[in-house]
Design an enzyme around this catalytic site. Structure first.
Site, PDB file in Angstrom:
ATOM      1  N   ARG A   1       0.826  -1.221   0.000  1.00  0.00           N
ATOM      2  CA  ARG A   1       0.000   0.000   0.000  1.00  0.00           C
ATOM      3  C   ARG A   1       0.854   1.263   0.000  1.00  0.00           C
ATOM      4  NH1 ARG A   1      -3.573  -1.432   5.141  1.00  0.00           N
ATOM      5  NH2 ARG A   1      -1.420  -1.691   5.820  1.00  0.00           N
TER       6      ARG A   1
ATOM      7  N   LYS B   1       3.088 -15.985 -12.634  1.00  0.00           N
ATOM      8  CA  LYS B   1       4.410 -15.689 -13.196  1.00  0.00           C
ATOM      9  C   LYS B   1       4.921 -14.400 -12.557  1.00  0.00           C
ATOM     10  CE  LYS B   1       6.886 -15.845 -17.576  1.00  0.00           C
ATOM     11  NZ  LYS B   1       7.908 -16.751 -17.069  1.00  0.00           N
TER      12      LYS B   1
ATOM     13  N   GLU C   1       8.125 -29.398 -13.364  1.00  0.00           N
ATOM     14  CA  GLU C   1       8.592 -28.721 -14.580  1.00  0.00           C
ATOM     15  C   GLU C   1      10.085 -28.466 -14.476  1.00  0.00           C
ATOM     16  OE1 GLU C   1       6.890 -24.761 -15.034  1.00  0.00           O
ATOM     17  OE2 GLU C   1       7.027 -24.376 -12.882  1.00  0.00           O
TER      18      GLU C   1
HETATM   19  N1  PMP Z   1       7.577 -22.700 -16.478  1.00  0.00           N
HETATM   20  C1  PMP Z   1       8.302 -21.668 -16.000  1.00  0.00           C
HETATM   21  C2  PMP Z   1       8.677 -21.673 -14.560  1.00  0.00           C
HETATM   22  C3  PMP Z   1       8.682 -20.633 -16.850  1.00  0.00           C
HETATM   23  O1  PMP Z   1       9.392 -19.607 -16.383  1.00  0.00           O
HETATM   24  C4  PMP Z   1       8.328 -20.694 -18.223  1.00  0.00           C
HETATM   25  C5  PMP Z   1       8.776 -19.623 -19.161  1.00  0.00           C
HETATM   26  N2  PMP Z   1       7.937 -18.520 -19.194  1.00  0.00           N
HETATM   27  C6  PMP Z   1       7.561 -21.785 -18.669  1.00  0.00           C
HETATM   28  C7  PMP Z   1       7.206 -22.766 -17.766  1.00  0.00           C
HETATM   29  C8  PMP Z   1       7.102 -21.879 -20.088  1.00  0.00           C
HETATM   30  O2  PMP Z   1       6.034 -21.017 -20.306  1.00  0.00           O
HETATM   31  P1  PMP Z   1       5.755 -20.362 -21.741  1.00  0.00           P
HETATM   32  O3  PMP Z   1       5.626 -21.488 -22.700  1.00  0.00           O
HETATM   33  O4  PMP Z   1       4.494 -19.619 -21.553  1.00  0.00           O
HETATM   34  O5  PMP Z   1       6.913 -19.495 -22.036  1.00  0.00           O
END
Ligand code: PMP
Length: 300
Positions: free
Chosen positions: A111, A158, A191
């Site tokens: 804030r 993100k 991932e």
């Molecule tokens: N996972 C993470 C943690 C990422 O930073 C990214 C890259 N943006 C991706 C997956 C892949 O996402 P995108 O195909 O939308 O770039």
């Protein structure tokens, strides 16, 4: 070198374009002090900004979770990205779109921050894991750092907070690998550090669900769409590390990385350690798909 390449790239900050060396924000910005902000990485292929609207949608969804009010509507943001790409004149480029919480005091209370800072950087960028890797395949490790869980700083958002991935990347570098596969808090595959992951088993494409705390990647969605078109069955389901190591094929997907096969987990080959036939088919179609004007917003 053309006149366009000889001059510095132009960086957009809050409606103004600055030469790269003069593009600066305050050290009191909470994006720097706390990683408080959101971002997108976007590619431009042959003058078409690939999946720009999908990236902008995801940016606003991320901002919503952080209660970060981006000071323009999504359509205006599309226009500002187009304007910045056009000003730079790059027909093939990588865009980094960042919205920080803005300048505040040394406490973390959002804030206290003024207006969010909107930054658009456009630069040339080779595929992040190296262009030769598409033929060779990368080596990954399973990281000991687990993916942030969905009830914490989930990567469904993100955000500018990438320490979770950076710790895993450092572990990969120290092990002599190219990247790390991160497991979720239960031990299932989530991932890579900055890319989504797929395996192929008996002709079926399998990818972890978003409930593992991954970013719902735009390239991931494109690969699922392409697989549908090619008649390749797709499953979104949990993958164990054992299943991953014994897959026929594995690859990562992302805007920065594009599509890159995984050759080895440590010293263990995936399949025969080389890019497999399903990966090759999908890559071929992806290369067509990414330059199709219907799949993006023209910058010129
Ligand atoms: N996972 C993470 C943690 C990422 O930073 C990214 C890259 N943006 C991706 C997956 C892949 O996402 P995108 O195909 O939308 O770039």
């Amino acid at each position: 070198m053309s006149a366009q390449e000889a001059r510095e790239p132009l960086v957009y900050i809050n409606g103004e374009l600055y030469p790269k060396s003069e593009a600066k924000v305050s050290v009191f910005d909470h994006g720097l002090l706390y990683g408080d902000g959101v971002f997108e990485g976007i590619r431009v292929y042959n003058g078409i900004i690939f999946k720009l609207r999908e990236h902008i949608d995801r940016l606003y969804r991320s901002a919503k979770v952080l209660r970060l009010n981006i000071p323009m509507d999504p359509e205006k943001m599309v226009e500002e990205v187009v304007r910045t790409v056009r000003a730079n004149g790059f027909r093939d480029a990588y865009i980094r779109l960042v919205v920080t919480r803005g300048v505040g005091d040394l406490g973390l209370d959002p804030r206290k921050c003024g207006r969010p800072n909107v930054i658009i950087i456009v630069e040339h960028l080779e595929p992040i894991l190296g262009s030769g890797m598409r033929e060779k395949g990368i080596t990954v490790i399973f990281s000991s750092t687990r993916r942030d869980p969905v009830h914490a700083t989930s990567h469904e958002v993100k955000s500018l907070n990438y320490l979770n991935s950076i710790l895993a990347k450092i572990e990969a570098i120290e092990a002599g690998a190219d990247d790390a596969i991160m497991l979720d808090s239960r031990g299932f595959v989530a991932e890579a550090t900055g890319a989504n992951v797929f395996i192929v088993k008996n002709g079926t494409l399998i990818t972890p669900p978003v409930t593992t705390g991954i970013l719902p990647g735009i390239t991931r969605a494109v690969v699922i769409e392409i697989a549908g078109k090619l008649g390749i069955p797709v499953q979104e389901r949990d993958i164990t590390p054992v299943e991953f190591m014994t897959a026929d094929e594995a690859f990562v997907t992302g805007t920065g990385a594009e599509l890159v096969p995984i050759g080895f987990v440590g010293k263990v080959p995936i399949g025969d350690g080389r890019p497999g036939p399903v990966f090759r088919r999908i890559l071929e179609e992806f290369n067509r798909y990414k330059t199709d004007p219907r799949n993006g917003v023209p910058a010129f």
